[in-house]
Scaffold this active site. Structure first.
Site, PDB file in Angstrom:
ATOM      1  N   ASN A  75       3.065  -3.761  11.544  1.00 29.23           N
ATOM      2  CA  ASN A  75       2.870  -4.785  12.592  1.00 29.23           C
ATOM      3  C   ASN A  75       3.447  -6.135  12.162  1.00 29.23           C
ATOM      4  O   ASN A  75       3.282  -7.126  12.873  1.00 29.23           O
ATOM      5  CB  ASN A  75       1.379  -4.922  12.960  1.00 29.23           C
ATOM      6  CG  ASN A  75       0.536  -5.393  11.790  1.00 29.23           C
ATOM      7  OD1 ASN A  75       1.047  -5.637  10.701  1.00 29.23           O
ATOM      8  ND2 ASN A  75      -0.761  -5.514  12.008  1.00 29.23           N
ATOM      9  N   GLY A 112       5.015  -8.390   6.322  1.00 29.39           N
ATOM     10  CA  GLY A 112       6.389  -7.978   6.005  1.00 29.39           C
ATOM     11  C   GLY A 112       7.386  -8.405   7.065  1.00 29.39           C
ATOM     12  O   GLY A 112       7.046  -9.124   8.011  1.00 29.39           O
ATOM     13  N   ALA A 150       0.405   0.409   4.299  1.00 29.46           N
ATOM     14  CA  ALA A 150       0.021  -0.736   5.129  1.00 29.46           C
ATOM     15  C   ALA A 150      -1.379  -1.177   4.722  1.00 29.46           C
ATOM     16  O   ALA A 150      -2.291  -0.368   4.625  1.00 29.46           O
ATOM     17  CB  ALA A 150       0.036  -0.347   6.605  1.00 29.46           C
ATOM     18  N   ALA A 151      -1.529  -2.459   4.467  1.00 26.30           N
ATOM     19  CA  ALA A 151      -2.825  -2.975   4.037  1.00 26.30           C
ATOM     20  C   ALA A 151      -2.786  -4.491   4.051  1.00 26.30           C
ATOM     21  O   ALA A 151      -1.713  -5.092   4.054  1.00 26.30           O
ATOM     22  CB  ALA A 151      -3.126  -2.501   2.602  1.00 26.30           C
ATOM     23  N   TYR A 157     -10.993  -6.702  -1.923  1.00 31.95           N
ATOM     24  CA  TYR A 157      -9.740  -5.942  -1.868  1.00 31.95           C
ATOM     25  C   TYR A 157      -9.894  -4.622  -2.637  1.00 31.95           C
ATOM     26  O   TYR A 157      -9.581  -3.538  -2.126  1.00 31.95           O
ATOM     27  CB  TYR A 157      -8.595  -6.792  -2.442  1.00 31.95           C
ATOM     28  CG  TYR A 157      -7.330  -6.020  -2.695  1.00 31.95           C
ATOM     29  CD1 TYR A 157      -6.574  -5.518  -1.633  1.00 31.95           C
ATOM     30  CD2 TYR A 157      -6.891  -5.764  -4.000  1.00 31.95           C
ATOM     31  CE1 TYR A 157      -5.421  -4.793  -1.859  1.00 31.95           C
ATOM     32  CE2 TYR A 157      -5.737  -5.046  -4.231  1.00 31.95           C
ATOM     33  CZ  TYR A 157      -4.999  -4.562  -3.169  1.00 31.95           C
ATOM     34  OH  TYR A 157      -3.863  -3.825  -3.389  1.00 31.95           O
ATOM     35  N   ASN A 177       0.222  -4.459 -11.629  1.00 32.46           N
ATOM     36  CA  ASN A 177       0.782  -5.642 -10.950  1.00 32.46           C
ATOM     37  C   ASN A 177       2.267  -5.423 -10.716  1.00 32.46           C
ATOM     38  O   ASN A 177       3.030  -5.330 -11.681  1.00 32.46           O
ATOM     39  CB  ASN A 177       0.628  -6.889 -11.829  1.00 32.46           C
ATOM     40  CG  ASN A 177      -0.759  -7.455 -11.746  1.00 32.46           C
ATOM     41  OD1 ASN A 177      -1.725  -6.728 -11.974  1.00 32.46           O
ATOM     42  ND2 ASN A 177      -0.875  -8.710 -11.403  1.00 32.46           N
ATOM     43  N   VAL A 211       2.009 -13.250  -9.942  1.00 35.82           N
ATOM     44  CA  VAL A 211       2.023 -14.297 -10.975  1.00 35.82           C
ATOM     45  C   VAL A 211       3.443 -14.563 -11.514  1.00 35.82           C
ATOM     46  O   VAL A 211       3.831 -15.726 -11.698  1.00 35.82           O
ATOM     47  CB  VAL A 211       0.996 -13.977 -12.106  1.00 35.82           C
ATOM     48  CG1 VAL A 211       1.295 -12.673 -12.790  1.00 35.82           C
ATOM     49  CG2 VAL A 211       0.945 -15.078 -13.132  1.00 35.82           C
ATOM     50  N   VAL A 223      -1.758 -21.826 -15.209  1.00 37.96           N
ATOM     51  CA  VAL A 223      -2.461 -20.624 -15.668  1.00 37.96           C
ATOM     52  C   VAL A 223      -3.953 -20.827 -15.410  1.00 37.96           C
ATOM     53  O   VAL A 223      -4.505 -21.859 -15.788  1.00 37.96           O
ATOM     54  CB  VAL A 223      -2.211 -20.430 -17.187  1.00 37.96           C
ATOM     55  CG1 VAL A 223      -3.050 -19.285 -17.740  1.00 37.96           C
ATOM     56  CG2 VAL A 223      -0.731 -20.211 -17.460  1.00 37.96           C
TER      57      VAL A 223
HETATM   58  N1  LIG Z   1       2.211  -5.601  -4.806  1.00 34.39           N
HETATM   59  C1  LIG Z   1       1.317  -5.225  -5.731  1.00 34.39           C
HETATM   60  O1  LIG Z   1       1.270  -5.788  -6.850  1.00 34.39           O
HETATM   61  C2  LIG Z   1       0.387  -4.058  -5.460  1.00 34.39           C
HETATM   62  C3  LIG Z   1      -0.441  -3.619  -6.497  1.00 34.39           C
HETATM   63  C4  LIG Z   1      -1.313  -2.572  -6.247  1.00 34.39           C
HETATM   64  C5  LIG Z   1      -1.354  -1.947  -5.014  1.00 34.39           C
HETATM   65  N2  LIG Z   1      -0.549  -2.412  -4.020  1.00 34.39           N
HETATM   66  C6  LIG Z   1      -0.635  -1.735  -2.690  1.00 34.39           C
HETATM   67  O2  LIG Z   1       0.645  -1.296  -2.314  1.00 34.39           O
HETATM   68  C7  LIG Z   1       0.804  -1.417  -0.898  1.00 34.39           C
HETATM   69  C8  LIG Z   1       2.041  -2.229  -0.573  1.00 34.39           C
HETATM   70  O3  LIG Z   1       1.927  -3.512  -1.198  1.00 34.39           O
HETATM   71  P1  LIG Z   1       2.973  -4.670  -0.938  1.00 34.39           P
HETATM   72  O4  LIG Z   1       2.957  -5.546  -2.125  1.00 34.39           O
HETATM   73  O5  LIG Z   1       4.243  -4.107  -0.457  1.00 34.39           O
HETATM   74  O6  LIG Z   1       2.228  -5.443   0.237  1.00 34.39           O
HETATM   75  P2  LIG Z   1       2.837  -6.150   1.532  1.00 34.39           P
HETATM   76  O7  LIG Z   1       1.732  -7.018   2.046  1.00 34.39           O
HETATM   77  O8  LIG Z   1       4.153  -6.758   1.258  1.00 34.39           O
HETATM   78  O9  LIG Z   1       3.052  -4.923   2.538  1.00 34.39           O
HETATM   79  C9  LIG Z   1       2.006  -4.420   3.345  1.00 34.39           C
HETATM   80  C10 LIG Z   1       2.560  -4.247   4.744  1.00 34.39           C
HETATM   81  O10 LIG Z   1       1.523  -3.749   5.607  1.00 34.39           O
HETATM   82  C11 LIG Z   1       1.696  -4.343   6.872  1.00 34.39           C
HETATM   83  N3  LIG Z   1       0.425  -4.270   7.601  1.00 34.39           N
HETATM   84  C12 LIG Z   1      -0.709  -4.967   7.356  1.00 34.39           C
HETATM   85  N4  LIG Z   1      -1.645  -4.653   8.263  1.00 34.39           N
HETATM   86  C13 LIG Z   1      -1.094  -3.725   9.094  1.00 34.39           C
HETATM   87  C14 LIG Z   1      -1.582  -3.003  10.212  1.00 34.39           C
HETATM   88  N5  LIG Z   1      -2.816  -3.184  10.670  1.00 34.39           N
HETATM   89  N6  LIG Z   1      -0.742  -2.136  10.820  1.00 34.39           N
HETATM   90  C15 LIG Z   1       0.516  -1.961  10.391  1.00 34.39           C
HETATM   91  N7  LIG Z   1       1.038  -2.614   9.328  1.00 34.39           N
HETATM   92  C16 LIG Z   1       0.227  -3.481   8.684  1.00 34.39           C
HETATM   93  C17 LIG Z   1       2.140  -5.770   6.573  1.00 34.39           C
HETATM   94  O11 LIG Z   1       2.811  -6.360   7.654  1.00 34.39           O
HETATM   95  C18 LIG Z   1       3.052  -5.562   5.364  1.00 34.39           C
HETATM   96  O12 LIG Z   1       4.401  -5.435   5.745  1.00 34.39           O
HETATM   97  C19 LIG Z   1      -0.484  -2.040  -0.361  1.00 34.39           C
HETATM   98  O13 LIG Z   1      -1.313  -1.009   0.107  1.00 34.39           O
HETATM   99  C20 LIG Z   1      -1.105  -2.686  -1.585  1.00 34.39           C
HETATM  100  O14 LIG Z   1      -2.501  -2.739  -1.490  1.00 34.39           O
HETATM  101  C21 LIG Z   1       0.331  -3.446  -4.198  1.00 34.39           C
END
Ligand SMILES: NC(=O)c1ccc[n+]([C@@H]2O[C@H](COP(=O)([O-])OP(=O)(O)OC[C@H]3O[C@@H](n4cnc5c(N)ncnc54)[C@H](O)[C@@H]3O)[C@@H](O)[C@H]2O)c1
Length: 314
Positions: free
Chosen positions: A32, A36, A76-77, A143, A172, A185, A201
């Site tokens: 959505n 992103g 998605a999250a 989270y 991370n 970070v 920091v």
């Molecule tokens: N980036 C990190 O360091 C990290 C670490 C551990 C886990 N994760 C997990 O990996 C996944 C991707 O992370 P990321 O860094 O790319 O995050 P991000 O926020 O860049 O990507 C998440 C995407 O989900 C979309 N989204 C949110 N709510 C939505 C909904 N209701 N319907 C449809 N789309 C929706 C957002 O628009 C976004 O593009 C996530 O689930 C996150 O929890 C990320």
């Protein structure tokens, strides 16, 4: 293989999609764009890529995305700790209810495998280091709780409906992706340092974290998608453990090499809800999936600095 990706407009999702397309897979993405941005994917091969703007809580949007796919990577999250704290209702709605909707749709559409993108945040304060997959989770923030709830939901669908899943707990994530996130970070330090500001920091800086490059994450997800005989397995995905102080010093010295000016490092009071010491045992993913990270931290930091300098000049 035909793969559905939820959150495909995001940092990791868009990088994964670019790589899946390059490997000859076809992809349907649902996002959505609350965070992103699909514009980075719009110039890709339209024949093998379907970009759907919609919500994972909407069954029609999910059916359009998952129809005819072999596997779904659910990422998605609401992925930011502060965003989750600021709007807990939306965090639970997207991360928990949204995951339930994805699982229902996977079941309905006969999708063979679900890859769930979980997080090191589910461990909270680990009972022992380095953390292994079987250690008890104790998330310290909302989270982490929502991610753990997502894992438990998938487990229930696995036990009750035989849905095949692979659960990946990322450390991370950092590095230049197709669309690069500046929230972590390392990129934050790079941006501050190149803007002539000091690197801030939180706390004494001796907190340890496991950092893993976004390209390595993308490779691990592809292995999770394609490897046979790993249904219902959970894997830690990490690469290098280090302290926040060491990261600040590394970024500072690498910036000095290119600009001749070394950014200062300042300390602020610690933030609540953050784990002090953390390191990953990644032997399971190494043995089972043959996964070894390719990116070293120093190279990843240099890559972000170069990327930021090039894009600032434009
Ligand atoms: N980036 C990190 O360091 C990290 C670490 C551990 C886990 N994760 C997990 O990996 C996944 C991707 O992370 P990321 O860094 O790319 O995050 P991000 O926020 O860049 O990507 C998440 C995407 O989900 C979309 N989204 C949110 N709510 C939505 C909904 N209701 N319907 C449809 N789309 C929706 C957002 O628009 C976004 O593009 C996530 O689930 C996150 O929890 C990320």
């Amino acid at each position: 293989m035909r793969v559905a990706v939820t959150g495909g407009a995001g940092y990791i999702g868009s990088t994964l999609i670019r790589n899946l397309l390059a490997e000859g897979h076809s992809v349907a993405s649902l996002d959505n764009q609350v965070k992103g941005d699909y514009s980075y994917l719009r110039n890709r091969d339209a024949k093998s890529l379907m970009l759907i703007e919609g919500d994972i809580r909407n069954a029609d949007d999910l059916d359009s995305t998952l129809k005819g796919t072999d596997a779904v990577v659910h990422m998605a999250a609401l992925s930011d700790l502060d965003v989750c704290n600021d709007d807990p209702e939306e965090a639970v709605s997207v991360n928990v209810y949204g995951t339930y909707k994805v699982l229902e749709a996977a079941e309905r559409n006969g999708v063979q495998r679900v890859i769930f993108c979980s997080s090191a945040a589910i461990y909270g304060v680990p009972s022992k280091l380095p953390v292994r997959e079987r250690y008890a989770p104790h998330p310290l923030n909302l989270y982490g709780v929502t991610k753990l709830a997502g894992e438990k939901l998938i487990d229930a669908y696995h036990m009750n409906c035989g849905l095949e899943f692979v659960n990946l707990r990322f450390g991370n994530v950092y590095g230049v992706g197709l669309y690069t996130s500046w929230g972590g970070v390392i990129p934050k330090f790079v941006a501050l340092g190149l803007d002539g500001k000091s690197l801030t920091v939180y706390g004494d800086g001796e907190a340890t974290r496991d950092f893993v490059h976004v390209e390595d994450i993308s490779r691990a997800i592809t292995l999770g998608l394609t490897k046979v005989g790993i249904r219902g397995e959970t894997f830690n995905i990490g690469s290098e453990t280090t302290t926040v102080n060491k990261i600040a010093n590394l970024v500072s010295s690498e910036i000095e090499k290119v600009t001749g000016r070394r950014p200062e490092i300042t300390h602020l009071p610690p933030r609540s809800g953050e784990t002090k010491e953390f390191s990953y045992d990644t032997s399971k993913i190494e043995k089972t999936l043959g996964f070894k990270p390719k990116w070293r931290l120093r190279d990843g930091v240099r890559q972000i600095i170069e990327f930021r300098l090039k894009n600032q000049k434009r």
